[in-house]
Design a protein around this motif. Structure first.
Motif, PDB file in Angstrom:
ATOM      1  N   ASP A  15      -0.096   7.448 -12.699  1.00  0.00           N
ATOM      2  CA  ASP A  15      -0.977   8.245 -11.840  1.00  0.00           C
ATOM      3  C   ASP A  15      -2.076   7.377 -11.240  1.00  0.00           C
ATOM      4  O   ASP A  15      -2.410   7.497 -10.050  1.00  0.00           O
ATOM      5  N   GLY A  18      -0.648   5.183  -8.590  1.00  0.00           N
ATOM      6  CA  GLY A  18      -0.403   5.966  -7.380  1.00  0.00           C
ATOM      7  C   GLY A  18      -1.670   6.193  -6.583  1.00  0.00           C
ATOM      8  O   GLY A  18      -1.654   6.156  -5.334  1.00  0.00           O
ATOM      9  N   ARG A  19      -2.761   6.426  -7.274  1.00  0.00           N
ATOM     10  CA  ARG A  19      -4.035   6.645  -6.579  1.00  0.00           C
ATOM     11  C   ARG A  19      -4.476   5.367  -5.858  1.00  0.00           C
ATOM     12  O   ARG A  19      -4.965   5.423  -4.729  1.00  0.00           O
ATOM     13  N   ARG A  21      -2.489   2.994  -4.782  1.00  0.00           N
ATOM     14  CA  ARG A  21      -1.576   2.804  -3.658  1.00  0.00           C
ATOM     15  C   ARG A  21      -1.979   3.686  -2.474  1.00  0.00           C
ATOM     16  O   ARG A  21      -1.988   3.249  -1.312  1.00  0.00           O
ATOM     17  N   ASP A  22      -2.340   4.933  -2.771  1.00  0.00           N
ATOM     18  CA  ASP A  22      -2.768   5.852  -1.704  1.00  0.00           C
ATOM     19  C   ASP A  22      -4.035   5.348  -1.022  1.00  0.00           C
ATOM     20  O   ASP A  22      -4.192   5.476   0.206  1.00  0.00           O
ATOM     21  N   ARG A  24      -4.938   2.255  -0.652  1.00  0.00           N
ATOM     22  CA  ARG A  24      -4.558   1.148   0.243  1.00  0.00           C
ATOM     23  C   ARG A  24      -3.922   1.680   1.525  1.00  0.00           C
ATOM     24  O   ARG A  24      -4.256   1.239   2.633  1.00  0.00           O
ATOM     25  N   LYS A  25      -3.012   2.645   1.356  1.00  0.00           N
ATOM     26  CA  LYS A  25      -2.333   3.190   2.532  1.00  0.00           C
ATOM     27  C   LYS A  25      -3.305   3.929   3.447  1.00  0.00           C
ATOM     28  O   LYS A  25      -3.213   3.836   4.675  1.00  0.00           O
ATOM     29  N   ASP A  26      -4.246   4.664   2.839  1.00  0.00           N
ATOM     30  CA  ASP A  26      -5.237   5.374   3.658  1.00  0.00           C
ATOM     31  C   ASP A  26      -6.104   4.400   4.452  1.00  0.00           C
ATOM     32  O   ASP A  26      -6.595   4.728   5.542  1.00  0.00           O
ATOM     33  N   GLU A  49       0.319  -1.668  -8.319  1.00  0.00           N
ATOM     34  CA  GLU A  49       0.772  -0.444  -7.644  1.00  0.00           C
ATOM     35  C   GLU A  49       1.985   0.181  -8.325  1.00  0.00           C
ATOM     36  O   GLU A  49       2.197   1.392  -8.221  1.00  0.00           O
ATOM     37  N   CYS A  67     -10.692  -1.789   0.483  1.00  0.00           N
ATOM     38  CA  CYS A  67     -10.174  -0.627   1.228  1.00  0.00           C
ATOM     39  C   CYS A  67     -11.280   0.276   1.745  1.00  0.00           C
ATOM     40  O   CYS A  67     -10.998   1.351   2.302  1.00  0.00           O
TER      41      CYS A  67
END
Length: 282
Positions: A15, A18-19, A21-22, A24-26, A49, A67
Motif C-alpha cells: 500500500d 502504491g502511494r 508510485r501515485d 510520482r505519476k501525479d 515502487e 514530486c
C-alpha cells in the motif's frame, strides 16, 4: 534467508509503495527522472515502487520533495514505520503470558494526557474491578491457550490502571449499552463492576457516555479502540491488535469517536441505564 513477512505486513508495504508510485505519476515524472532528482539509481526507485525494498524516512522525504508533495511526508513516514508492527497477532502478543502484555503498555499510559476509549464488547480495562478482570482474562487465556498467569495479569492491570485514580489525566469513555449486559462473571461480580462504573462517573476528570440500544444511530457499532492523546490509536479485533499512528488514521478514529460521543447518554440518563442493568442481575 529471512522469513517472509506476514500477509498483513506485506500488504501494508505494498500500500505504501502504491502511494509513492501515485505521487510520482501525479507529478508527471518518470522513474528515471525521479531517480535523478533524488540522487539515486533508477533501480532503487523501481524496488521501492514494487515493495521489494522498504524506503527509509529519508527516502520518503526525498521522494516527496522531488514530486512537490512535501505535505504528504508525515502520513507516509508514519505508514512506513507502522508497516512492520501495526498488525500483530494476539497469539504472538500473549505467548509469554497475559501479565507481560499488561505491563507492556505501562509507559504509554504514564505519558498520555488524554484517553478516549470506545468499547462495544466488555467493560473498559481502565474501569474493571479485580473480579471482573480475572473472569475476563481467564476466559481469554482458555480461548487462546496461553499461559495461565491470570492472577499476576490482574495485579499488573490494576497497577497500570492507577493512572485513572491519580487524576493527572483526562478520560472520556463511550460504551455501548450491551457492554453493561454481557455476563462474563457471576452476578455478584458483575454487580460490583457496574457499581464501579457508577463510581467513575463521579470523578471530575472522567466522562462516561453510554449509547442505549434504542438510540437512533448515525454511526454503527464498531470494534473497540483507544485514542492516546492525538497521536496513536490501538484498535482490536479477534485475532490481532493494531497500532495506528498515521495522522490520517488517527483523525479518522477521532471523527468516529466524536460521532459516537454525540449519540451517548450522560449524567442521569447514563446512570439510569446502569441501574437497569443492575436490576436485571436481581
Amino acid at each position: 534467508m529471512p522469513p517472509h513477512p506476514s500477509s498483513s505486513v506485506q500488504k501494508a508495504r505494498e500500500d505504501l509503495a502504491g502511494r509513492l508510485r501515485d505521487i510520482r505519476k501525479d507529478a508527471g515524472i518518470s522513474g528515471r527522472e525521479l531517480a535523478v532528482r533524488c540522487g539515486w539509481s533508477e533501480s532503487k526507485s523501481s524496488r521501492i515502487e514494487n515493495a521489494r525494498t522498504p524506503p527509509s524516512d529519508a527516502d520518503i522525504r526525498a521522494w516527496c520533495r522531488a514530486c512537490g508533495a512535501d505535505g504528504q511526508v508525515p502520513d507516509l513516514i508514519a505508514a512506513n514505520r507502522q508497516s512492520s508492527n501495526a498488525h500483530v497477532q494476539w497469539r504472538r502478543l500473549q505467548r509469554s503470558g497475559l501479565r507481560l502484555l499488561q505491563e507492556s503498555t505501562g509507559d504509554l499510559y504514564q505519558r498520555t494526557g488524554v484517553f478516549r476509549v470506545y468499547v462495544s464488547d466488555v467493560i473498559p480495562g481502565f474501569l474493571q474491578t479485580p473480579g471482573y478482570a480475572a473472569a475476563l482474562l481467564s476466559s481469554i487465556a482458555r480461548f487462546r491457550g496461553t499461559p495461565d498467569d491470570v492472577g499476576d495479569a490482574v495485579t499488573a492491570r490494576m497497577k497500570r490502571n492507577e493512572v485513572l485514580s491519580k487524576g493527572a489525566c483526562r478520560f472520556s469513555f463511550v460504551l455501548e449499552e450491551s457492554v453493561l449486559r454481557h455476563r462474563l462473571c457471576s452476578a455478584e461480580t458483575m454487580a460490583a463492576q457496574l457499581g464501579q462504573v457508577l463510581g467513575a462517573m463521579d470523578l471530575p476528570h472522567v466522562a462516561v457516555g453510554i449509547i442505549p440500544f434504542a438510540a437512533q444511530r448515525t454511526v454503527w457499532p464498531m470494534p473497540t479502540f483507544t485514542i492516546f492523546d492525538d497521536t496513536r490509536v490501538h484498535a482490536d479485533t479477534l485475532d490481532s491488535a493494531s497500532t495506528l499512528t498515521q495522522p490520517s488514521q488517527v483523525e479518522l478514529y477521532e471523527r468516529a469517536f466524536q460521532r459516537l460521543s454525540q449519540e451517548a447518554r450522560r449524567g442521569a440518563e447514563a446512570r439510569a441505564l446502569v441501574a437497569e442493568a443492575l436490576a436485571v442481575l436481581g
